[in-house]
Enzyme design. Structure first.
Site, PDB file in Angstrom:
ATOM      1  CE  LYS A   1       0.142  -1.884  -7.411  1.00 39.76           C
ATOM      2  NZ  LYS A   1      -0.662  -3.199  -7.456  1.00 39.76           N
TER       3      LYS A   1
ATOM      4  CE  LYS B   1       1.740  -0.664   2.721  1.00 43.80           C
ATOM      5  NZ  LYS B   1       0.536  -0.986   2.532  1.00 43.80           N
TER       6      LYS B   1
ATOM      7  CE  LYS C   1       7.970 -10.543  -2.208  1.00 46.84           C
ATOM      8  NZ  LYS C   1       7.337 -11.310  -3.090  1.00 46.84           N
TER       9      LYS C   1
HETATM   10  P1  AMP Z   1      -0.120  -6.450  -0.198  1.00 47.80           P
HETATM   11  O1  AMP Z   1       1.155  -7.006   0.699  1.00 47.80           O
HETATM   12  O2  AMP Z   1       0.041  -4.913  -0.256  1.00 47.80           O
HETATM   13  O3  AMP Z   1      -0.648  -7.102  -1.187  1.00 47.80           O
HETATM   14  O4  AMP Z   1      -1.251  -6.041   1.070  1.00 47.80           O
HETATM   15  C1  AMP Z   1      -2.135  -7.439   1.449  1.00 47.80           C
HETATM   16  C2  AMP Z   1      -2.920  -6.987   2.655  1.00 47.80           C
HETATM   17  O5  AMP Z   1      -2.039  -6.805   3.791  1.00 47.80           O
HETATM   18  C3  AMP Z   1      -3.891  -5.843   2.610  1.00 47.80           C
HETATM   19  O6  AMP Z   1      -5.070  -5.901   3.165  1.00 47.80           O
HETATM   20  C4  AMP Z   1      -2.722  -4.634   3.015  1.00 47.80           C
HETATM   21  O7  AMP Z   1      -3.680  -3.463   3.434  1.00 47.80           O
HETATM   22  C5  AMP Z   1      -2.218  -5.401   4.092  1.00 47.80           C
HETATM   23  N1  AMP Z   1      -0.945  -4.704   4.635  1.00 47.80           N
HETATM   24  C6  AMP Z   1       0.213  -4.872   3.955  1.00 47.80           C
HETATM   25  N2  AMP Z   1       1.095  -4.313   4.323  1.00 47.80           N
HETATM   26  C7  AMP Z   1       0.737  -3.994   5.746  1.00 47.80           C
HETATM   27  C8  AMP Z   1       1.350  -3.065   6.585  1.00 47.80           C
HETATM   28  N3  AMP Z   1       2.567  -2.753   6.634  1.00 47.80           N
HETATM   29  N4  AMP Z   1       0.633  -2.869   7.893  1.00 47.80           N
HETATM   30  C9  AMP Z   1      -0.693  -3.363   7.666  1.00 47.80           C
HETATM   31  N5  AMP Z   1      -1.337  -4.066   6.794  1.00 47.80           N
HETATM   32  C10 AMP Z   1      -0.533  -4.174   5.729  1.00 47.80           C
END
Ligand code: AMP
Ligand code: TRP
Length: 351
Positions: free
Chosen positions: A112, A214, A217
Site C-alpha cells: 500500500k 489474484k 477489485k
Molecule cells: P479484500 O477484498 O482484499 O478486502 O479481502 C476481503 C477478504 O477476502 C479477505 O479475507 C481476503 O483474504 C479475501 N480475498 C480477497 N480476494 C481474494 C481472492 N482472490 N482469493 C481468495 N480470497 C480473497
C-alpha cells in the site's frame, strides 16, 4: 462452550467471487462450530482515499451481502467496527507493545505504501541499503493509519478473545502479528488474551479473469457477486484467459496450468472437473465450451444469493436492526475485556 471466531472485511463496495470463496463461504461453513462474530471494519477503510458520501451505503451493502450469501444473523453476530469504541481504545494499548520493525515488515503495508506514495508496486522484501532508504522515503509520505492498520486488526480480534480467524492468504501475516501482540501483552502484564490462529479457506487465492493476478477489485480482473447470470457467462467466455497452448481448437492443452480448469475445481462437480481436464488434454473440447460450463456453474451457485439479496434490498430496516443488535452484544463483550486490560495495566485506581 464453543470457541470464539472473529473475522472482518472492509466496506469497499460490491463483493466479488474471490471474497466469496476466499472468505464468505469459509465463514458460513464454520457457523455451527464456533461462536462467530463478523465485523465490517469501517475504521480500517479510512486509511486509504475513499468516497465519504458513499460510505454509509457501502456498509449497508456489505452487511446485506453477508446475510444474502448465507451468514445467518440468528447464528452469528454481525456488526460495524465504529459502533464499538473499544476497538480504537485497545489498538492504542497494543501500539505500545508492538515494535515498529515488525510493522515495517508487513507486506500489505509495503504494497500500500508503494501504491499510495505514487510509486510502482513492489512485492519483494526490502533488502539492500538502497532499497531500504527508498522505502523509508515512501513510508514517510503515507498516513500513520496505514502503518498501524494491523494493530487495529489485532485489537478487533483480541477484544473478543477470538481464537479462530478465517481469512484469505494475504491476511495470515496480520493474524500472526496478532498472536505476537497477545503474547507480548500477556508476558508483560499478565494473562488476558488467547492464542489465535488463521483458518485458511479451501480456496485461499482465487485467480482473476486475467489468470495472472489474484482476483481483486483494484486490478479489475474480478466478477462481482451481483453480476447477472447472462453477464457472468458473457464475461467469462470472452475475458477469462485460458491455456496459451490452445491457440486453435485442435491444440491440446495442460489443464494443470489453465486458470479456467482451476476455476472448475472450485465451482464444478468432480465429474465436470475430470471432463474439463480430459477434454483439454485431448483437445476434445474447446476453451469456449470449457469456460461456458464453469460460468454456468458460477451463475447457478449464485442464484440463492441473488434472490436473497433482492429480498433484503427491499427491507433496509432489517439490516440496520441486525447491525444494531450486533453492536449491542459486542459493546458488552468489549467493555468487559477493556476492564480487564485496564486492571492489568494498573489504570483502575482501585475502582
Ligand atoms: P479484500 O477484498 O482484499 O478486502 O479481502 C476481503 C477478504 O477476502 C479477505 O479475507 C481476503 O483474504 C479475501 N480475498 C480477497 N480476494 C481474494 C481472492 N482472490 N482469493 C481468495 N480470497 C480473497
Ligand atoms: N485486514 C483485513 C482485510 O483487509 C480486514 C480485517 C480487519 C480483519 N480486521 C480484521 C480480518 C480482523 C480478520 C480479523 O481483509
Amino acid at each position: 462452550m464453543k470457541k470464539r471466531l472473529f473475522s472482518g472485511m472492509q466496506p469497499t463496495g460490491a463483493l466479488h467471487l474471490g471474497n466469496w470463496v476466499g472468505a464468505l463461504q469459509n465463514w458460513i461453513g464454520l457457523l455451527d462450530q464456533y461462536d462467530c462474530i463478523f465485523c465490517i471494519v469501517d475504521y480500517h477503510a479510512i486509511t486509504i482515499p475513499y468516497d465519504v458520501a458513499g460510505m454509509e451505503r457501502r456498509i449497508i451493502d456489505a452487511a446485506s451481502d453477508y446475510i444474502a450469501a448465507g451468514l445467518d444473523p440468528a447464528r452469528a453476530t454481525i456488526f460495524v467496527q465504529s459502533d464499538v469504541p473499544q476497538h480504537t481504545e485497545l489498538a492504542w494499548v497494543f501500539d505500545s507493545v508492538t515494535p515498529l520493525g515488525q510493522l515495517m515488515r508487513m507486506t500489505q503495508f509495503k504494497a500500500k505504501t508503494a501504491q499510495f506514495a505514487d510509486m510502482e508496486e513492489e512485492d519483494e522484501q526490502v533488502a539492500g541499503e538502497e532499497e531500504r532508504s527508498e522505502f523509508l522515503e515512501k513510508a514517510g509520505k503515507v498516513n500513520a493509519g496505514l502503518f498501524t492498520y494491523p494493530v487495529l486488526q489485532a485489537a478487533d480480534i483480541l477484544l473478543y478473545k477470538g481464537e479462530a480467524v478465517p481469512v484469505g492468504e494475504d491476511q495470515v501475516q496480520h493474524v500472526e502479528l496478532t498472536r505476537d501482540i497477545a503474547r507480548r501483552f500477556n508476558n508483560r502484564y499478565g494473562e488476558v488474551f488467547p492464542e489465535c490462529r488463521p483458518l485458511l479457506s479451501p480456496t485461499p487465492r482465487l485467480m482473476g479473469l486475467d489468470a495472472v493476478n489474484k482476483m481483486s477489485k483494484s486490478i479489475g480482473n474480478h466478477i462481482p457477486m451481483q453480476t447477472p447470470p447472462e453477464e457472468i457467462i458473457r464475461r467469462v467466455t470472452r475475458e477469462a484467459v485460458s491455456d496459451y497452448r490452445r491457440q486453435r481448437r485442435q491444440d491440446p492443452g495442460v489443464p494443470e496450468e489453465c486458470n479456467v480448469h482451476a476455476w472448475h475445481k472450485v465451482f464444478s462437480t468432480p465429474a465436470e472437473v475430470e471432463w474439463s481436464a480430459q477434454g483439454c488434454r485431448s483437445a476434445g473440447i474447446g476453451c469456449f465450451e470449457c469456460k461456458k460450463k464453469v460460468a454456468e456453474n458460477i451463475a447457478g451457485q449464485l442464484a440463492p444469493y441473488r434472490e436473497k439479496r433482492a429480498e433484503i434490498a427491499a427491507r433496509p430496516d432489517y439490516v440496520r436492526d441486525v447491525l444494531a443488535e450486533g453492536a449491542k452484544r459486542c459493546r458488552e463483550i468489549a467493555a468487559a475485556t477493556m476492564e480487564e486490560v485496564r486492571t492489568k495495566l494498573g489504570l483502575t485506581r482501585g475502582r
